[in-house]
Structure formats: structure tokens, C-alpha cells
Design a protein around this motif. Sequence first.
Motif, PDB file in Angstrom:
ATOM      1  N   HIS A  68      27.335 -26.754  14.779  1.00  0.00           N
ATOM      2  CA  HIS A  68      26.210 -27.278  15.559  1.00  0.00           C
ATOM      3  C   HIS A  68      24.915 -27.034  14.805  1.00  0.00           C
ATOM      4  CE1 HIS A  68      24.011 -28.618  19.056  1.00  0.00           C
ATOM      5  NE2 HIS A  68      23.189 -27.616  18.838  1.00  0.00           N
ATOM      6  N   LEU A  69      24.113 -28.083  14.680  1.00  0.00           N
ATOM      7  CA  LEU A  69      22.808 -28.025  14.036  1.00  0.00           C
ATOM      8  C   LEU A  69      21.733 -27.679  15.052  1.00  0.00           C
ATOM      9  CD1 LEU A  69      20.928 -28.870  11.517  1.00  0.00           C
ATOM     10  CD2 LEU A  69      20.704 -31.031  12.755  1.00  0.00           C
ATOM     11  N   THR A  70      20.887 -26.714  14.705  1.00  0.00           N
ATOM     12  CA  THR A  70      19.704 -26.393  15.500  1.00  0.00           C
ATOM     13  C   THR A  70      18.495 -26.521  14.590  1.00  0.00           C
ATOM     14  OG1 THR A  70      20.956 -24.839  16.868  1.00  0.00           O
ATOM     15  CG2 THR A  70      18.552 -24.619  16.877  1.00  0.00           C
ATOM     16  N   LEU A  71      17.538 -27.350  14.990  1.00  0.00           N
ATOM     17  CA  LEU A  71      16.311 -27.491  14.206  1.00  0.00           C
ATOM     18  C   LEU A  71      15.357 -26.366  14.569  1.00  0.00           C
ATOM     19  CD1 LEU A  71      15.553 -31.289  14.000  1.00  0.00           C
ATOM     20  CD2 LEU A  71      16.689 -29.806  12.386  1.00  0.00           C
ATOM     21  N   VAL A  81       9.605 -36.071   5.459  1.00  0.00           N
ATOM     22  CA  VAL A  81      10.008 -35.288   6.626  1.00  0.00           C
ATOM     23  C   VAL A  81      10.724 -34.051   6.113  1.00  0.00           C
ATOM     24  CG1 VAL A  81      11.440 -35.229   8.714  1.00  0.00           C
ATOM     25  CG2 VAL A  81      10.262 -37.348   8.072  1.00  0.00           C
ATOM     26  N   VAL A  82      10.330 -32.869   6.621  1.00  0.00           N
ATOM     27  CA  VAL A  82      10.966 -31.616   6.229  1.00  0.00           C
ATOM     28  C   VAL A  82      11.454 -30.910   7.496  1.00  0.00           C
ATOM     29  CG1 VAL A  82      10.670 -29.379   5.084  1.00  0.00           C
ATOM     30  CG2 VAL A  82       9.428 -31.400   4.237  1.00  0.00           C
ATOM     31  N   HIS A  83      12.714 -30.529   7.473  1.00  0.00           N
ATOM     32  CA  HIS A  83      13.300 -29.769   8.586  1.00  0.00           C
ATOM     33  C   HIS A  83      13.854 -28.452   8.064  1.00  0.00           C
ATOM     34  CE1 HIS A  83      14.251 -33.730  10.922  1.00  0.00           C
ATOM     35  NE2 HIS A  83      13.006 -33.328  11.119  1.00  0.00           N
ATOM     36  N   ARG A  84      13.532 -27.370   8.764  1.00  0.00           N
ATOM     37  CA  ARG A  84      14.205 -26.089   8.544  1.00  0.00           C
ATOM     38  C   ARG A  84      15.199 -25.973   9.688  1.00  0.00           C
ATOM     39  NH1 ARG A  84      13.719 -20.594   9.876  1.00  0.00           N
ATOM     40  NH2 ARG A  84      12.005 -21.041  11.294  1.00  0.00           N
ATOM     41  N   TRP A  85      16.434 -25.617   9.368  1.00  0.00           N
ATOM     42  CA  TRP A  85      17.502 -25.687  10.357  1.00  0.00           C
ATOM     43  C   TRP A  85      18.462 -24.517  10.216  1.00  0.00           C
ATOM     44  CZ3 TRP A  85      21.640 -25.582   7.248  1.00  0.00           C
ATOM     45  CH2 TRP A  85      21.538 -26.174   5.988  1.00  0.00           C
ATOM     46  N   SER A  86      19.315 -24.382  11.228  1.00  0.00           N
ATOM     47  CA  SER A  86      20.460 -23.473  11.118  1.00  0.00           C
ATOM     48  C   SER A  86      21.695 -24.232  11.577  1.00  0.00           C
ATOM     49  CB  SER A  86      20.263 -22.194  11.941  1.00  0.00           C
ATOM     50  OG  SER A  86      20.343 -22.466  13.316  1.00  0.00           O
ATOM     51  N   LEU A  87      22.817 -23.881  10.981  1.00  0.00           N
ATOM     52  CA  LEU A  87      24.114 -24.421  11.369  1.00  0.00           C
ATOM     53  C   LEU A  87      24.991 -23.245  11.781  1.00  0.00           C
ATOM     54  CD1 LEU A  87      24.713 -27.015   8.509  1.00  0.00           C
ATOM     55  CD2 LEU A  87      24.538 -27.550  10.932  1.00  0.00           C
ATOM     56  N   THR A  88      25.672 -23.397  12.898  1.00  0.00           N
ATOM     57  CA  THR A  88      26.571 -22.351  13.403  1.00  0.00           C
ATOM     58  C   THR A  88      27.914 -22.990  13.726  1.00  0.00           C
ATOM     59  OG1 THR A  88      24.731 -21.119  14.354  1.00  0.00           O
ATOM     60  CG2 THR A  88      26.910 -20.608  15.206  1.00  0.00           C
ATOM     61  N   GLY A  89      28.985 -22.314  13.336  1.00  0.00           N
ATOM     62  CA  GLY A  89      30.316 -22.806  13.652  1.00  0.00           C
ATOM     63  C   GLY A  89      31.368 -21.760  13.345  1.00  0.00           C
ATOM     64  N   THR A  90      32.560 -21.994  13.862  1.00  0.00           N
ATOM     65  CA  THR A  90      33.685 -21.089  13.647  1.00  0.00           C
ATOM     66  C   THR A  90      34.501 -21.582  12.463  1.00  0.00           C
ATOM     67  OG1 THR A  90      33.750 -20.744  16.030  1.00  0.00           O
ATOM     68  CG2 THR A  90      35.634 -19.950  14.761  1.00  0.00           C
ATOM     69  N   ASP A  91      34.695 -20.712  11.492  1.00  0.00           N
ATOM     70  CA  ASP A  91      35.409 -21.046  10.260  1.00  0.00           C
ATOM     71  C   ASP A  91      36.915 -21.050  10.525  1.00  0.00           C
ATOM     72  OD1 ASP A  91      36.372 -21.363   7.677  1.00  0.00           O
ATOM     73  OD2 ASP A  91      35.942 -19.298   7.099  1.00  0.00           O
ATOM     74  N   THR A 106      26.738 -18.419  10.703  1.00  0.00           N
ATOM     75  CA  THR A 106      25.442 -19.059  10.878  1.00  0.00           C
ATOM     76  C   THR A 106      24.725 -19.023   9.548  1.00  0.00           C
ATOM     77  OG1 THR A 106      25.270 -18.381  13.197  1.00  0.00           O
ATOM     78  CG2 THR A 106      23.218 -18.982  12.087  1.00  0.00           C
ATOM     79  N   PHE A 107      24.272 -20.180   9.100  1.00  0.00           N
ATOM     80  CA  PHE A 107      23.502 -20.228   7.862  1.00  0.00           C
ATOM     81  C   PHE A 107      22.348 -21.192   8.033  1.00  0.00           C
ATOM     82  CE2 PHE A 107      27.037 -23.094   7.576  1.00  0.00           C
ATOM     83  CZ  PHE A 107      26.593 -24.224   6.906  1.00  0.00           C
ATOM     84  N   THR A 108      21.354 -21.020   7.185  1.00  0.00           N
ATOM     85  CA  THR A 108      20.117 -21.771   7.312  1.00  0.00           C
ATOM     86  C   THR A 108      19.857 -22.595   6.062  1.00  0.00           C
ATOM     87  OG1 THR A 108      18.846 -19.929   6.434  1.00  0.00           O
ATOM     88  CG2 THR A 108      19.075 -20.041   8.837  1.00  0.00           C
ATOM     89  N   GLY A 109      18.919 -23.492   6.185  1.00  0.00           N
ATOM     90  CA  GLY A 109      18.517 -24.296   5.057  1.00  0.00           C
ATOM     91  C   GLY A 109      17.313 -25.149   5.383  1.00  0.00           C
ATOM     92  N   THR A 110      16.906 -25.901   4.392  1.00  0.00           N
ATOM     93  CA  THR A 110      15.771 -26.804   4.521  1.00  0.00           C
ATOM     94  C   THR A 110      16.173 -28.153   3.939  1.00  0.00           C
ATOM     95  OG1 THR A 110      14.252 -24.958   4.221  1.00  0.00           O
ATOM     96  CG2 THR A 110      13.343 -27.156   3.954  1.00  0.00           C
ATOM     97  N   GLU A 129      23.408 -20.420   0.592  1.00  0.00           N
ATOM     98  CA  GLU A 129      24.823 -20.202   0.273  1.00  0.00           C
ATOM     99  C   GLU A 129      25.134 -18.729   0.074  1.00  0.00           C
ATOM    100  OE1 GLU A 129      26.618 -22.719  -2.668  1.00  0.00           O
ATOM    101  OE2 GLU A 129      25.485 -24.460  -1.998  1.00  0.00           O
ATOM    102  N   LEU A 130      24.177 -17.954  -0.450  1.00  0.00           N
ATOM    103  CA  LEU A 130      24.407 -16.517  -0.628  1.00  0.00           C
ATOM    104  C   LEU A 130      24.661 -15.860   0.722  1.00  0.00           C
ATOM    105  CD1 LEU A 130      24.550 -13.939  -2.297  1.00  0.00           C
ATOM    106  CD2 LEU A 130      22.044 -13.800  -2.136  1.00  0.00           C
ATOM    107  N   GLY A 131      23.834 -16.169   1.709  1.00  0.00           N
ATOM    108  CA  GLY A 131      24.034 -15.615   3.046  1.00  0.00           C
ATOM    109  C   GLY A 131      25.374 -16.012   3.632  1.00  0.00           C
ATOM    110  N   LEU A 132      25.781 -17.255   3.385  1.00  0.00           N
ATOM    111  CA  LEU A 132      27.074 -17.727   3.868  1.00  0.00           C
ATOM    112  C   LEU A 132      28.207 -16.967   3.192  1.00  0.00           C
ATOM    113  CD1 LEU A 132      28.688 -19.771   5.549  1.00  0.00           C
ATOM    114  CD2 LEU A 132      28.384 -21.417   3.689  1.00  0.00           C
ATOM    115  N   LEU A 133      28.129 -16.784   1.881  1.00  0.00           N
ATOM    116  CA  LEU A 133      29.159 -16.041   1.157  1.00  0.00           C
ATOM    117  C   LEU A 133      29.197 -14.571   1.571  1.00  0.00           C
ATOM    118  CD1 LEU A 133      28.742 -17.660  -2.369  1.00  0.00           C
ATOM    119  CD2 LEU A 133      30.616 -18.024  -0.744  1.00  0.00           C
TER     120      LEU A 133
END
Length: 145
Positions: A68-71, A81-91, A106-110, A129-133
Motif C-alpha cells: 500500500h502506497l501512502t503519500l 511533480v514530486v512525491h515523498r511516499w512510503s510503501l508498506t506490505g507483507t513480504d 515499510t520503506f520510503t522514497g521520492t 533500498e538500504l533500509g529495506l535490506l
Amino acid sequence: MALSPEENNALCLEFFETAWNTGVVREDLLTADALDHSFVGGKSKTEPGSGSFKQIIGMFRHAMPDIHLTLLDQIYVADKVVHRWSLTGTDTGGVMGMPPSGKTLTFTGTTTVRMSDGKIAERWANVDELGLLQQLGVVPPPPGA
């Protein structure tokens, strides 16, 4: 015809929320030669058309079907257009070639987008990606974390 910054942002919201939260890539919101400047899994590529969008979104939705994307922030001016977001899901399917961990990640990006005549013409994304790893246990957390 050029749209207002607010209209450009609304189209980007529609595109990215639909793509990430349902898996449907709205090709009608992309120019025919839309460029996706991606950097995923340590590899950089630029690919025209909707294929790259579909590949990246499909890869993550396969690994985390409940993603799920959360802006978090939205900035827009002229044709950008620039969005900072987070994605959350079960691996459950294995993220980035790893075996499934069963963890909620949960990981973030722009994402930065250039619009042209009411459609997405280019996209650049930076993902933590570092936070995700680190969440997957592949990379140790920093000392004292």
C-alpha cells in the motif's frame, strides 16, 4: 495542452495510487514514449513506454501482494511533480530476489515526474533500498540502532 501544476499533481496521484494499490498501470496517463529512469536492485536503466512501470510495480506487488502506497508530501510546480511516499506490505513472495521473510516491511522514497500535455513523460525515483535490506536482515543496522 499544458495543465496547471495542481492538475498535473492530481493526475500523478491517480496514476501512482492506482498502480501501487491495485496493480493497474494507467497507460492512458503516460505519453507513448514515457521514460522511466529507474534504479532498482543496484541497476540503472532508462526504458521508454509502460513496460518499466509495469515491471517494477509487478515485482513489488508479487513480493508483497498487500502493498500500500501512502503519500507523505506533495510538491508541484510548472510541469514537475514530486512525491515523498512510503510503501508498506507483507513480504510473502520474496523482495528483490530474496526468499520470502513473512515480515511486514515499510520503506520510503521520492518520485519526481515531468508532465507533458497532461500525461507523465518522465519519472525518476529514489528508494531507501538500504533500509529495506536492513529490515530483511541482509544488511546489519547501523551501530547503536
